[in-house]
Design a protein around this motif. Structure first.
Motif, PDB file in Angstrom:
ATOM      1  N   LEU A 105       0.956 -28.329 -36.244  1.00  0.00           N
ATOM      2  CA  LEU A 105      -0.258 -29.114 -36.005  1.00  0.00           C
ATOM      3  C   LEU A 105      -1.477 -28.207 -35.905  1.00  0.00           C
ATOM      4  CD1 LEU A 105       1.209 -31.617 -33.390  1.00  0.00           C
ATOM      5  CD2 LEU A 105       0.395 -32.222 -35.686  1.00  0.00           C
ATOM      6  N   ASP A 106      -1.335 -27.088 -35.205  1.00  0.00           N
ATOM      7  CA  ASP A 106      -2.449 -26.142 -35.068  1.00  0.00           C
ATOM      8  C   ASP A 106      -2.857 -25.549 -36.416  1.00  0.00           C
ATOM      9  OD1 ASP A 106      -2.482 -26.594 -32.350  1.00  0.00           O
ATOM     10  OD2 ASP A 106      -1.405 -24.751 -31.823  1.00  0.00           O
ATOM     11  N   VAL A 142       6.111 -21.070 -44.147  1.00  0.00           N
ATOM     12  CA  VAL A 142       6.048 -22.461 -44.604  1.00  0.00           C
ATOM     13  C   VAL A 142       4.784 -23.110 -44.056  1.00  0.00           C
ATOM     14  CG1 VAL A 142       7.155 -24.731 -44.523  1.00  0.00           C
ATOM     15  CG2 VAL A 142       8.554 -22.674 -44.738  1.00  0.00           C
ATOM     16  N   ILE A 143       4.564 -22.944 -42.764  1.00  0.00           N
ATOM     17  CA  ILE A 143       3.420 -23.567 -42.102  1.00  0.00           C
ATOM     18  C   ILE A 143       2.095 -23.057 -42.668  1.00  0.00           C
ATOM     19  CG2 ILE A 143       2.191 -23.659 -39.895  1.00  0.00           C
ATOM     20  CD1 ILE A 143       4.933 -23.867 -38.545  1.00  0.00           C
ATOM     21  N   SER A 144       2.054 -21.789 -43.029  1.00  0.00           N
ATOM     22  CA  SER A 144       0.802 -21.206 -43.537  1.00  0.00           C
ATOM     23  C   SER A 144       0.604 -21.435 -45.034  1.00  0.00           C
ATOM     24  CB  SER A 144       0.755 -19.703 -43.233  1.00  0.00           C
ATOM     25  OG  SER A 144       1.803 -19.022 -43.894  1.00  0.00           O
ATOM     26  N   ASP A 145       1.561 -22.023 -45.704  1.00  0.00           N
ATOM     27  CA  ASP A 145       1.459 -22.294 -47.138  1.00  0.00           C
ATOM     28  C   ASP A 145       0.299 -23.270 -47.383  1.00  0.00           C
ATOM     29  OD1 ASP A 145       1.726 -23.132 -49.774  1.00  0.00           O
ATOM     30  OD2 ASP A 145       3.909 -23.255 -49.695  1.00  0.00           O
ATOM     31  N   ALA A 183      -3.072 -34.999 -30.615  1.00  0.00           N
ATOM     32  CA  ALA A 183      -4.366 -35.600 -30.296  1.00  0.00           C
ATOM     33  C   ALA A 183      -5.507 -34.641 -30.627  1.00  0.00           C
ATOM     34  CB  ALA A 183      -4.406 -36.008 -28.829  1.00  0.00           C
ATOM     35  N   ARG A 184      -5.315 -33.359 -30.305  1.00  0.00           N
ATOM     36  CA  ARG A 184      -6.358 -32.363 -30.600  1.00  0.00           C
ATOM     37  C   ARG A 184      -6.597 -32.242 -32.102  1.00  0.00           C
ATOM     38  NH1 ARG A 184      -3.457 -29.229 -26.862  1.00  0.00           N
ATOM     39  NH2 ARG A 184      -2.590 -27.986 -28.580  1.00  0.00           N
ATOM     40  N   SER A 185      -5.528 -32.290 -32.840  1.00  0.00           N
ATOM     41  CA  SER A 185      -5.615 -32.049 -34.282  1.00  0.00           C
ATOM     42  C   SER A 185      -6.067 -33.269 -35.068  1.00  0.00           C
ATOM     43  CB  SER A 185      -4.251 -31.595 -34.819  1.00  0.00           C
ATOM     44  OG  SER A 185      -3.314 -32.681 -34.771  1.00  0.00           O
ATOM     45  N   GLY A 186      -5.817 -34.453 -34.526  1.00  0.00           N
ATOM     46  CA  GLY A 186      -6.118 -35.677 -35.263  1.00  0.00           C
ATOM     47  C   GLY A 186      -5.152 -35.934 -36.399  1.00  0.00           C
ATOM     48  N   LEU A 187      -3.996 -35.253 -36.364  1.00  0.00           N
ATOM     49  CA  LEU A 187      -3.002 -35.367 -37.433  1.00  0.00           C
ATOM     50  C   LEU A 187      -1.850 -36.285 -37.022  1.00  0.00           C
ATOM     51  CD1 LEU A 187      -2.963 -31.574 -38.310  1.00  0.00           C
ATOM     52  CD2 LEU A 187      -3.984 -33.401 -39.699  1.00  0.00           C
ATOM     53  N   VAL A 188      -1.052 -36.658 -37.999  1.00  0.00           N
ATOM     54  CA  VAL A 188       0.084 -37.549 -37.757  1.00  0.00           C
ATOM     55  C   VAL A 188       1.265 -36.751 -37.216  1.00  0.00           C
ATOM     56  CG1 VAL A 188       1.782 -39.099 -38.815  1.00  0.00           C
ATOM     57  CG2 VAL A 188      -0.629 -39.190 -39.519  1.00  0.00           C
ATOM     58  N   LEU A 189       1.842 -37.250 -36.144  1.00  0.00           N
ATOM     59  CA  LEU A 189       3.079 -36.710 -35.590  1.00  0.00           C
ATOM     60  C   LEU A 189       4.021 -37.878 -35.378  1.00  0.00           C
ATOM     61  CD1 LEU A 189       4.967 -34.633 -34.319  1.00  0.00           C
ATOM     62  CD2 LEU A 189       3.638 -34.828 -32.194  1.00  0.00           C
ATOM     63  N   MET A 190       5.137 -37.869 -36.080  1.00  0.00           N
ATOM     64  CA  MET A 190       6.104 -38.963 -36.021  1.00  0.00           C
ATOM     65  C   MET A 190       7.440 -38.475 -35.492  1.00  0.00           C
ATOM     66  SD  MET A 190       7.735 -41.310 -39.113  1.00  0.00           S
ATOM     67  CE  MET A 190       6.416 -42.508 -39.321  1.00  0.00           C
ATOM     68  N   ASP A 191       8.001 -39.217 -34.546  1.00  0.00           N
ATOM     69  CA  ASP A 191       9.359 -39.012 -34.050  1.00  0.00           C
ATOM     70  C   ASP A 191      10.291 -39.740 -35.013  1.00  0.00           C
ATOM     71  OD1 ASP A 191      11.521 -38.417 -32.444  1.00  0.00           O
ATOM     72  OD2 ASP A 191      10.944 -39.749 -30.804  1.00  0.00           O
ATOM     73  N   ALA A 192      11.239 -39.023 -35.614  1.00  0.00           N
ATOM     74  CA  ALA A 192      11.972 -39.540 -36.770  1.00  0.00           C
ATOM     75  C   ALA A 192      13.132 -40.479 -36.406  1.00  0.00           C
ATOM     76  CB  ALA A 192      12.484 -38.384 -37.617  1.00  0.00           C
ATOM     77  N   SER A 246      15.716 -27.587 -29.224  1.00  0.00           N
ATOM     78  CA  SER A 246      15.048 -26.549 -28.431  1.00  0.00           C
ATOM     79  C   SER A 246      13.880 -25.908 -29.161  1.00  0.00           C
ATOM     80  CB  SER A 246      16.058 -25.474 -28.032  1.00  0.00           C
ATOM     81  OG  SER A 246      16.659 -24.899 -29.196  1.00  0.00           O
ATOM     82  N   GLU A 247      13.809 -26.073 -30.488  1.00  0.00           N
ATOM     83  CA  GLU A 247      12.743 -25.476 -31.295  1.00  0.00           C
ATOM     84  C   GLU A 247      11.635 -26.464 -31.631  1.00  0.00           C
ATOM     85  OE1 GLU A 247      12.841 -22.087 -32.491  1.00  0.00           O
ATOM     86  OE2 GLU A 247      14.342 -22.052 -30.906  1.00  0.00           O
ATOM     87  N   HIS A 248      11.820 -27.725 -31.321  1.00  0.00           N
ATOM     88  CA  HIS A 248      10.880 -28.743 -31.789  1.00  0.00           C
ATOM     89  C   HIS A 248       9.463 -28.545 -31.249  1.00  0.00           C
ATOM     90  CE1 HIS A 248      14.096 -31.975 -32.972  1.00  0.00           C
ATOM     91  NE2 HIS A 248      14.234 -30.834 -33.625  1.00  0.00           N
ATOM     92  N   ALA A 249       9.343 -28.343 -29.950  1.00  0.00           N
ATOM     93  CA  ALA A 249       8.008 -28.253 -29.352  1.00  0.00           C
ATOM     94  C   ALA A 249       7.221 -27.079 -29.924  1.00  0.00           C
ATOM     95  CB  ALA A 249       8.123 -28.138 -27.831  1.00  0.00           C
ATOM     96  N   THR A 250       7.847 -25.921 -29.989  1.00  0.00           N
ATOM     97  CA  THR A 250       7.159 -24.719 -30.479  1.00  0.00           C
ATOM     98  C   THR A 250       6.643 -24.897 -31.894  1.00  0.00           C
ATOM     99  OG1 THR A 250       8.435 -23.235 -29.075  1.00  0.00           O
ATOM    100  CG2 THR A 250       7.444 -22.280 -31.056  1.00  0.00           C
TER     101      THR A 250
END
Length: 310
Positions: free
Chosen positions: A86-87, A60-63, A113-122, A76-80
């Motif tokens: 983001l990467d 999915v991520i590589s799509d 921050a490294r990616s400059g992308l949006v990360l939202m806590d839902a 437990s899977e969120h951080a990974t």
């Protein structure tokens, strides 16, 4: 341009949390889903009309056709998977609780921050006009200085034994899934970061808390009591009571106002009751996410807020 989402996992929250709001939001589409159980993913995709099924989360991520990833996996899977997404150059809408702990949350914030992308806590409730109006009542001083706040959220019990909320290692427990809302409500209403002065839990099997009560003290001197419950005898309740030096504020169902809500303000010898739109809080959240992606608009539940929440 269409913002195409991919979903990691065939989670129960995904239709309400993303698929239905996407149908109501111009310029958004749910393109793909991946799950560990491919048959389950195919069934989910068929029911919810998701066009592409991937064999796993990584696919999915590589799509290359998707620009954003929705993560409703166990905590437990969120951080990974947030950091992997983001990467890979994808914006991320991550279900709450954001992470297992503040350390993980800080790593996720750094990746964003490294990616400059949006990360939202839902925390979708924060984007509904009901909560915006409640914040304005506090900020305006209409009820004076806040002295005490009580916030309570309970879900109908009993929670099934095979529910992920009943597994400690997956980030289960009432505080992480349910009690996190009263904590967030208090923080966002008072717009301060509290200290915990006391806490007590009712603990069930395998270290899983079934009820959590905590007392908080804010820099302004305001005190708060937060309660989360998922015991077998519990019934649904989502309620905030705020006592100020000049009045009171009560919010009935700040969680999902689309299913009925009320804001009651008593001050200066007068009382008013207000209701707002029944448009879904999840739709308001998705709209805010899209504005952040397309226009760089700020969001209430950004990585900084997520770290403070944890």
């Amino acid at each position: 341009m269409t913002l195409n989402f991919g979903i990691l996992g065939a989670a129960k929250i995904a239709p309400q949390g993303l698929i239905e709001p996407a149908r109501e939001t111009p310029g958004v589409a749910v393109r793909s889903i991946g799950a560990r159980d491919v048959a389950r993913a195919r069934h989910f995709a068929e029911v919810h009309q998701v066009p592409v099924v991937h064999r796993d989360y990584g696919s999915v991520i590589s799509d290359p056709e998707i620009q954003a990833v929705y993560i409703p996996l166990p905590i437990s899977e969120h951080a990974t998977w947030t950091q992997k997404a983001l990467d890979a150059g994808k914006h991320v809408l991550c279900e709450k609780s954001f992470a297992m702990n503040a350390s993980e949350a800080r790593s996720m914030r750094a990746a964003a921050a490294r990616s400059g992308l949006v990360l939202m806590d839902a925390f979708h409730y924060r984007y509904h006009p009901l909560f915006a109006a409640a914040v304005e009542v506090i900020k305006s001083g209409e009820i004076g200085e806040v002295q005490r706040l009580e916030a309570e959220f309970r879900v109908k019990g009993p929670v099934p034994e095979d529910d992920i909320r009943m597994t400690y290692a997956l980030g289960g427990g009432v505080l992480m899934d349910i009690g996190c809302y009263p904590v967030s409500w208090a923080r966002h209403l008072l717009q301060e970061e509290p200290k915990v002065t006391s806490a007590r839990a009712v603990v069930g099997p395998d270290q899983v808390d079934l009820e959590m009560r905590a007392s908080l003290l804010f820099p302004s001197g305001a005190e708060a009591e937060i309660i989360g419950g998922m015991q077998s005898s519990d019934r649904f309740k989502a309620l905030i009571n705020v006592e100020g030096s000049a009045g009171t504020l009560t919010i009935a169902n700040p969680l999902v106002p689309q299913f009925g809500h009320e804001m009651r303000v008593s001050a200066g010898g007068e009382e008013r009751i207000e209701t707002f739109t029944q448009k879904a809080s999840y739709t308001f959240q998705l709209e805010a996410f899209c504005r952040a992606v397309t226009h760089g608009d700020p969001i209430w539940t950004d990585p900084d807020d997520a770290v403070s929440q944890m």
